[in-house]
Scaffold this motif. Structure first.
Motif, PDB file in Angstrom:
ATOM      1  N   MET A   1       0.837  -1.192   0.000  1.00 46.66           N
ATOM      2  CA  MET A   1       0.000   0.000   0.000  1.00 46.66           C
ATOM      3  C   MET A   1       0.871   1.240   0.000  1.00 46.66           C
ATOM      4  SD  MET A   1      -3.364  -0.755   2.141  1.00 46.66           S
ATOM      5  CE  MET A   1      -2.675  -1.079   3.724  1.00 46.66           C
ATOM      6  N   PHE A   2       0.356   2.301  -0.623  1.00 45.75           N
ATOM      7  CA  PHE A   2       1.128   3.534  -0.780  1.00 45.75           C
ATOM      8  C   PHE A   2       0.271   4.717  -0.319  1.00 45.75           C
ATOM      9  CE2 PHE A   2       2.421   0.444  -3.885  1.00 45.75           C
ATOM     10  CZ  PHE A   2       3.805   0.527  -3.925  1.00 45.75           C
ATOM     11  N   ILE A   3       0.855   5.589   0.475  1.00 48.67           N
ATOM     12  CA  ILE A   3       0.194   6.829   0.863  1.00 48.67           C
ATOM     13  C   ILE A   3       1.227   7.956   0.830  1.00 48.67           C
ATOM     14  CG2 ILE A   3      -1.587   5.724   2.294  1.00 48.67           C
ATOM     15  CD1 ILE A   3       0.043   6.445   4.778  1.00 48.67           C
ATOM     16  N   SER A   4       0.750   9.193   0.797  1.00 48.20           N
ATOM     17  CA  SER A   4       1.659  10.348   0.867  1.00 48.20           C
ATOM     18  C   SER A   4       0.863  11.589   1.229  1.00 48.20           C
ATOM     19  CB  SER A   4       2.353  10.577  -0.486  1.00 48.20           C
ATOM     20  OG  SER A   4       1.443  11.111  -1.425  1.00 48.20           O
ATOM     21  N   ASP A   5       1.570  12.654   1.497  1.00 46.39           N
ATOM     22  CA  ASP A   5       0.966  13.980   1.639  1.00 46.39           C
ATOM     23  C   ASP A   5      -0.154  14.058   2.683  1.00 46.39           C
ATOM     24  OD1 ASP A   5       2.369  15.532  -0.670  1.00 46.39           O
ATOM     25  OD2 ASP A   5       1.763  13.611  -1.547  1.00 46.39           O
ATOM     26  N   LEU A   6       0.121  13.475   3.851  1.00 49.19           N
ATOM     27  CA  LEU A   6      -0.855  13.604   4.945  1.00 49.19           C
ATOM     28  C   LEU A   6      -0.710  14.974   5.616  1.00 49.19           C
ATOM     29  CD1 LEU A   6       0.145  10.387   4.840  1.00 49.19           C
ATOM     30  CD2 LEU A   6      -1.644  10.249   6.540  1.00 49.19           C
ATOM     31  N   HIS A   7       0.499  15.509   5.592  1.00 45.15           N
ATOM     32  CA  HIS A   7       0.780  16.817   6.204  1.00 45.15           C
ATOM     33  C   HIS A   7       0.283  16.859   7.646  1.00 45.15           C
ATOM     34  CE1 HIS A   7       2.252  18.816   2.486  1.00 45.15           C
ATOM     35  NE2 HIS A   7       1.464  17.927   1.903  1.00 45.15           N
ATOM     36  N   LEU A   8       0.624  15.830   8.420  1.00 45.95           N
ATOM     37  CA  LEU A   8       0.143  15.715   9.794  1.00 45.95           C
ATOM     38  C   LEU A   8       0.604  16.887  10.639  1.00 45.95           C
ATOM     39  CD1 LEU A   8       0.823  11.934  10.417  1.00 45.95           C
ATOM     40  CD2 LEU A   8      -1.387  13.018   9.939  1.00 45.95           C
ATOM     41  N   GLN A   9      -0.332  17.414  11.433  1.00 47.99           N
ATOM     42  CA  GLN A   9      -0.026  18.509  12.343  1.00 47.99           C
ATOM     43  C   GLN A   9      -1.060  18.496  13.461  1.00 47.99           C
ATOM     44  OE1 GLN A   9      -0.986  22.353  10.390  1.00 47.99           O
ATOM     45  NE2 GLN A   9      -1.528  21.136   8.603  1.00 47.99           N
ATOM     46  N   ALA A  10      -0.641  18.937  14.646  1.00 48.62           N
ATOM     47  CA  ALA A  10      -1.522  18.914  15.821  1.00 48.62           C
ATOM     48  C   ALA A  10      -2.787  19.740  15.583  1.00 48.62           C
ATOM     49  CB  ALA A  10      -0.766  19.424  17.042  1.00 48.62           C
ATOM     50  N   ALA A  11      -2.691  20.778  14.736  1.00 50.02           N
ATOM     51  CA  ALA A  11      -3.829  21.656  14.479  1.00 50.02           C
ATOM     52  C   ALA A  11      -4.921  20.967  13.638  1.00 50.02           C
ATOM     53  CB  ALA A  11      -3.359  22.926  13.772  1.00 50.02           C
ATOM     54  N   ARG A  12      -4.604  19.838  13.019  1.00 49.10           N
ATOM     55  CA  ARG A  12      -5.600  19.096  12.217  1.00 49.10           C
ATOM     56  C   ARG A  12      -5.668  17.650  12.719  1.00 49.10           C
ATOM     57  NH1 ARG A  12      -6.774  20.528   6.942  1.00 49.10           N
ATOM     58  NH2 ARG A  12      -8.281  18.853   7.207  1.00 49.10           N
ATOM     59  N   PRO A  13      -6.174  17.466  13.969  1.00 48.71           N
ATOM     60  CA  PRO A  13      -6.122  16.133  14.591  1.00 48.71           C
ATOM     61  C   PRO A  13      -6.880  15.063  13.808  1.00 48.71           C
ATOM     62  CG  PRO A  13      -7.550  17.601  15.846  1.00 48.71           C
ATOM     63  CD  PRO A  13      -6.829  18.460  14.846  1.00 48.71           C
ATOM     64  N   GLU A  14      -7.892  15.455  13.035  1.00 52.04           N
ATOM     65  CA  GLU A  14      -8.717  14.454  12.324  1.00 52.04           C
ATOM     66  C   GLU A  14      -7.899  13.677  11.287  1.00 52.04           C
ATOM     67  OE1 GLU A  14      -8.884  17.675  12.086  1.00 52.04           O
ATOM     68  OE2 GLU A  14      -9.195  18.327  10.016  1.00 52.04           O
ATOM     69  N   ILE A  15      -6.854  14.308  10.767  1.00 53.10           N
ATOM     70  CA  ILE A  15      -6.030  13.610   9.756  1.00 53.10           C
ATOM     71  C   ILE A  15      -5.232  12.493  10.435  1.00 53.10           C
ATOM     72  CG2 ILE A  15      -4.303  13.858   7.932  1.00 53.10           C
ATOM     73  CD1 ILE A  15      -4.995  16.853   7.803  1.00 53.10           C
ATOM     74  N   GLY A  16      -4.630  12.816  11.564  1.00 46.41           N
ATOM     75  CA  GLY A  16      -3.866  11.823  12.313  1.00 46.41           C
ATOM     76  C   GLY A  16      -4.760  10.701  12.826  1.00 46.41           C
ATOM     77  N   GLU A  17      -5.998  11.067  13.246  1.00 44.33           N
ATOM     78  CA  GLU A  17      -6.942  10.044  13.720  1.00 44.33           C
ATOM     79  C   GLU A  17      -7.287   9.076  12.595  1.00 44.33           C
ATOM     80  OE1 GLU A  17     -10.165  12.368  15.366  1.00 44.33           O
ATOM     81  OE2 GLU A  17      -8.807  13.143  16.916  1.00 44.33           O
ATOM     82  N   GLN A  18      -7.484   9.634  11.400  1.00 46.59           N
ATOM     83  CA  GLN A  18      -7.798   8.764  10.265  1.00 46.59           C
ATOM     84  C   GLN A  18      -6.615   7.857   9.915  1.00 46.59           C
ATOM     85  OE1 GLN A  18      -8.842  10.616   6.483  1.00 46.59           O
ATOM     86  NE2 GLN A  18     -10.005   8.785   5.868  1.00 46.59           N
ATOM     87  N   LEU A  19      -5.406   8.408  10.008  1.00 47.11           N
ATOM     88  CA  LEU A  19      -4.221   7.591   9.735  1.00 47.11           C
ATOM     89  C   LEU A  19      -4.121   6.447  10.747  1.00 47.11           C
ATOM     90  CD1 LEU A  19      -1.474   6.960   8.372  1.00 47.11           C
ATOM     91  CD2 LEU A  19      -0.426   8.466  10.080  1.00 47.11           C
ATOM     92  N   ILE A  20      -4.336   6.766  12.033  1.00 47.27           N
ATOM     93  CA  ILE A  20      -4.199   5.740  13.079  1.00 47.27           C
ATOM     94  C   ILE A  20      -5.240   4.628  12.864  1.00 47.27           C
ATOM     95  CG2 ILE A  20      -4.457   5.351  15.577  1.00 47.27           C
ATOM     96  CD1 ILE A  20      -2.931   8.098  15.901  1.00 47.27           C
ATOM     97  N   GLU A  21      -6.465   4.997  12.490  1.00 47.80           N
ATOM     98  CA  GLU A  21      -7.501   4.001  12.147  1.00 47.80           C
ATOM     99  C   GLU A  21      -7.026   3.122  10.988  1.00 47.80           C
ATOM    100  OE1 GLU A  21      -9.718   3.839  14.859  1.00 47.80           O
ATOM    101  OE2 GLU A  21     -10.824   2.995  13.165  1.00 47.80           O
ATOM    102  N   PHE A  22      -6.498   3.794   9.965  1.00 43.01           N
ATOM    103  CA  PHE A  22      -6.008   3.109   8.761  1.00 43.01           C
ATOM    104  C   PHE A  22      -4.874   2.139   9.119  1.00 43.01           C
ATOM    105  CE2 PHE A  22      -2.672   3.249   5.451  1.00 43.01           C
ATOM    106  CZ  PHE A  22      -3.347   2.659   4.393  1.00 43.01           C
ATOM    107  N   LEU A  23      -3.982   2.583   9.997  1.00 44.20           N
ATOM    108  CA  LEU A  23      -2.851   1.736  10.387  1.00 44.20           C
ATOM    109  C   LEU A  23      -3.333   0.515  11.175  1.00 44.20           C
ATOM    110  CD1 LEU A  23      -0.193   4.411  11.493  1.00 44.20           C
ATOM    111  CD2 LEU A  23      -0.270   3.140   9.328  1.00 44.20           C
ATOM    112  N   LYS A  24      -4.334   0.729  12.041  1.00 43.08           N
ATOM    113  CA  LYS A  24      -4.838  -0.358  12.889  1.00 43.08           C
ATOM    114  C   LYS A  24      -5.587  -1.394  12.074  1.00 43.08           C
ATOM    115  CE  LYS A  24      -5.511   1.957  17.307  1.00 43.08           C
ATOM    116  NZ  LYS A  24      -6.541   2.776  17.972  1.00 43.08           N
ATOM    117  N   LYS A  25      -6.328  -0.944  11.069  1.00 39.23           N
ATOM    118  CA  LYS A  25      -7.183  -1.860  10.312  1.00 39.23           C
ATOM    119  C   LYS A  25      -6.489  -2.365   9.059  1.00 39.23           C
ATOM    120  CE  LYS A  25     -11.450  -0.100  12.233  1.00 39.23           C
ATOM    121  NZ  LYS A  25     -12.389   1.016  12.085  1.00 39.23           N
ATOM    122  N   GLU A  26      -6.360  -1.486   8.075  1.00 34.86           N
ATOM    123  CA  GLU A  26      -5.904  -1.929   6.746  1.00 34.86           C
ATOM    124  C   GLU A  26      -4.426  -2.263   6.655  1.00 34.86           C
ATOM    125  OE1 GLU A  26      -7.271  -0.264   3.174  1.00 34.86           O
ATOM    126  OE2 GLU A  26      -8.493   1.179   4.299  1.00 34.86           O
ATOM    127  N   ALA A  27      -3.614  -1.417   7.273  1.00 39.73           N
ATOM    128  CA  ALA A  27      -2.167  -1.567   7.069  1.00 39.73           C
ATOM    129  C   ALA A  27      -1.646  -2.869   7.659  1.00 39.73           C
ATOM    130  CB  ALA A  27      -1.433  -0.362   7.653  1.00 39.73           C
TER     131      ALA A  27
END
Ligand code: MN
Length: 238
Positions: free
Chosen positions: A1-27
């Motif tokens: 699987m390939f991902i890029s350009d998440l631009h994770l930052q504390a000010a946009r917590p929903e992006i990191g939350e989605q990544l963590i869900e993705f890592l727990k399930k799909e990855a």
């Protein structure tokens, strides 16, 4: 699987939350996860004790511990990610570009910014900041100085982005096709432009395919690749 350009930052917590869900399930079920740059919005050095970054590093480390290898290639925001990050997370750093053997075919992987050759001003900044000597000099500075520099760079890059049109900020197709010729591949995956698509290219008179990953600003974006071939998908965020 390939991902890029998440631009994770504390000010946009929903992006990191989605990544963590993705890592727990799909990855977890994947053969490997490739992160092709700009995982973080800014990275001023592995010695930065940023608690938000630590959370993400822990999540990546958990994936590695389950036996799914995770690979990372630098983007233009997080090019200062180094050995300490790699040792702490178990994430393996890849050079840009990198040729990956996938189901009997060679695939050229890149963040993509190196091929935005029409943007001369950007390429000058890129050459400077990717120079190991410049990076060593930067790491000598205090975290506060580096943070100030990173904030200024982001502001400059945003202002510069507004002055150029869409064609200039996109990759140059001739540069892409030349890279594919040089590496003798007919498949390529990159990010950076935030313009997810599958493009037909021509390399040595033969048809070739270039897949551009999407960013995670509004939704997630993932390229899954199995025996049947590549599938570029949007990961909806509620
Ligand atoms: Mn980028």
């Amino acid at each position: 699987m390939f991902i890029s350009d998440l631009h994770l930052q504390a000010a946009r917590p929903e992006i990191g939350e989605q990544l963590i869900e993705f890592l727990k399930k799909e990855a977890l079920g994947a053969d490997a996860l490739f992160i092709l740059g700009d995982l973080f919005e800014t990275w001023i050095g592995d010695d930065d004790p940023d608690p938000y970054h630590a959370t993400i590093q822990t999540a990546l480390g958990s994936v590695v511990k389950t036996g799914t290898p995770v690979f990372f290639m630098h983007g233009n925001r997080d090019f200062m990610i180094g050995k300490k990050f790699s040792v702490e997370t178990g994430v393996q750093l890849l050079p840009d570009p990198f040729v990956l053997g996938l189901y009997g075919k060679d695939v050229l992987l890149s963040h993509g910014d190196a091929y935005c050759t029409d943007d001369v001003e950007y390429q000058a900044v890129r050459s400077m900041t990717r120079d190991p000597q410049w990076q060593a000099m930067m790491l000598q500075k205090s975290l506060a100085e580096r943070r100030a520099f990173a904030d200024q760079s982001r502001a400059d890059s945003e202002a510069h982005g507004e002055t150029i049109d869409a064609e200039i900020s996109d990759v140059n197709v001739a540069a892409i096709e030349e890279a594919m010729r040089t590496h003798n591949v007919r498949l390529m995956v990159h990010g950076h432009t935030h313009r997810p698509a599958v493009h037909a290219q021509t390399v040595n008179g033969m048809s070739a395919k270039r897949i551009v990953l999407g960013d995670w600003h509004e939704h997630g974006s993932v390229l899954r690749w199995d025996q049947r071939g590549p599938q570029l998908r949007t990961l909806l965020r509620s």
